[in-house]
Design an enzyme around this catalytic site. Structure first.
Site, short mmCIF file in Angstrom:
data_model
loop_
_atom_site.label_atom_id
_atom_site.label_comp_id
_atom_site.label_asym_id
_atom_site.label_seq_id
_atom_site.Cartn_x
_atom_site.Cartn_y
_atom_site.Cartn_z
N LEU A 1 -12.45 -9.53 2.39
CA LEU A 1 -11.20 -8.76 2.48
C LEU A 1 -11.20 -7.81 3.69
O LEU A 1 -12.21 -7.16 3.97
CB LEU A 1 -11.06 -7.93 1.19
N ASP B 1 1.67 6.20 -4.39
CA ASP B 1 2.45 7.43 -4.55
C ASP B 1 2.28 7.97 -5.97
O ASP B 1 2.10 7.20 -6.92
CB ASP B 1 3.93 7.13 -4.26
N HIS C 1 -5.38 13.42 -6.04
CA HIS C 1 -5.87 12.61 -4.92
C HIS C 1 -7.26 12.04 -5.25
O HIS C 1 -7.56 10.90 -4.93
CB HIS C 1 -5.92 13.43 -3.64
C1 FPP Z 1 0.71 10.15 -2.44
O1 FPP Z 1 0.78 11.00 -3.54
C2 FPP Z 1 -0.64 10.06 -1.92
C3 FPP Z 1 -1.05 10.51 -0.70
C4 FPP Z 1 -0.16 11.15 0.27
C5 FPP Z 1 -2.43 10.41 -0.28
C6 FPP Z 1 -3.16 9.21 -0.80
C7 FPP Z 1 -4.57 9.48 -0.68
C8 FPP Z 1 -5.51 9.01 -1.53
C9 FPP Z 1 -5.25 8.12 -2.66
C10 FPP Z 1 -6.88 9.44 -1.34
C11 FPP Z 1 -7.60 8.87 -0.17
C12 FPP Z 1 -7.40 7.43 0.04
C13 FPP Z 1 -8.30 6.59 0.57
C14 FPP Z 1 -7.82 5.26 0.96
C15 FPP Z 1 -9.72 6.89 0.78
P1 FPP Z 1 1.62 12.33 -3.42
O2 FPP Z 1 0.70 13.44 -3.08
O3 FPP Z 1 2.75 12.13 -2.48
O4 FPP Z 1 2.15 12.47 -4.89
P2 FPP Z 1 3.52 13.13 -5.38
O5 FPP Z 1 4.64 12.32 -4.75
O6 FPP Z 1 3.46 12.95 -6.86
O7 FPP Z 1 3.50 14.56 -4.95
#
Ligand code: FPP
Length: 249
Positions: A132, A21, A38
């Site tokens: 893994l 997050d 991201h």
């Molecule tokens: C949370 O941050 C993150 C996500 C909803 C997406 C996670 C995706 C990635 C790390 C990229 C792709 C992953 C893989 C495994 C290939 P948020 O957007 O909720 O952040 P915020 O709470 O600060 O708005």
């Protein structure tokens, strides 16, 4: 002493789950659009996966896209789907080099065709790897999973494939998308939020919870090691007393 040196090598958690997050906030802090967060988050995924493989962790489950994330603005959802495809293309050789097997949990039928196909290719390509298991939760939510499991169990009972009375805890686990995996020993959530957010509600029953203020793109291998060291100093009683555990050990 470095966190890595403090890790007790014969007490590595078998299954670590992570709620990644803070990508959006990281981007905002840097004056960038959310997608940059991201993209930076993908670099963290690469670092942490490699570290987990080297430590001998058996399962690493990452909450990559929740059922609720479909409600984000369309541009962000589309860009995330494209990023997933790009990441899989780019990272498959690393998975192969590190003997990592990719797995997914979630309602993959909701993913765009091209995204699903790319995942299916990578699942197939890495299926014989024995190190893994990297489990990506995609279009996943625990309530979706439990609802789906109940529907399946009810169907099996209605079709005479099993007795209702035979549905014990093990059977419920077997109806989950995580069937066959050990329950997570440790759940890490980044970004200073103290919630489980509809993630592995059944499977986390006895997991140790670890929260850090670090935003996911800033979460580094040292932070990961620190979480494991912290976990190794917890006493896991599974409902028993400390005295009972001493006698058993
Ligand atoms: C949370 O941050 C993150 C996500 C909803 C997406 C996670 C995706 C990635 C790390 C990229 C792709 C992953 C893989 C495994 C290939 P948020 O957007 O909720 O952040 P915020 O709470 O600060 O708005």
């Amino acid at each position: 002493m470095q966190a890595l040196d403090q890790i007790i090598k014969d007490r590595i958690p078998a299954h670590v789950a992570i709620i990644m997050d803070g990508n959006g906030r990281w981007a905002k802090q840097h004056g960038l659009q959310r997608m940059f967060g991201h993209k930076q988050g993908v670099k963290t995924v690469h670092e942490i996966t490699t570290a987990a493989a080297k430590l001998g962790i058996q399962y690493l489950t990452l909450y990559a896209f929740s059922t609720e994330n479909w409600n984000r603005p369309k541009e962000e959802v589309d860009a995330l789907m494209a990023l997933l495809v790009e990441t899989i293309k780019q990272e498959t050789p690393t998975l192969m080099n590190n003997n990592v097997r990719l797995m997914t949990i979630g309602d993959l039928s909701r993913l765009p065709e091209v995204t699903r196909q790319k995942f299916e290719q990578c699942l197939e390509q890495t299926s014989h790897n024995t190190g893994l298991n990297l489990v990506l939760a995609l279009s996943y939510s625990s309530r979706w999973e439990i609802t789906h499991a109940m529907q399946q169990a009810a169907t099996d009972v209605a079709q005479g494939k099993r007795d209702a009375a035979s549905i014990d805890e093990q059977a419920v686990s077997d109806y989950m998308t995580t069937a066959g995996m050990p329950d997570p020993d440790l759940l890490i959530r980044t970004s200073g939020e103290y919630r489980i957010s509809n993630f592995l509600l059944w499977q986390l029953a006895y997991a140790e919870l670890y929260f850090t203020d670090k935003l996911w793109p800033d979460f580094c291998v040292e932070d990961f090691y620190a979480a494991i060291v912290d976990y190794q100093h917890r006493e896991r009683r599974f409902g028993k007393t400390s005295e009972q555990l001493e006698v058993e050990s």
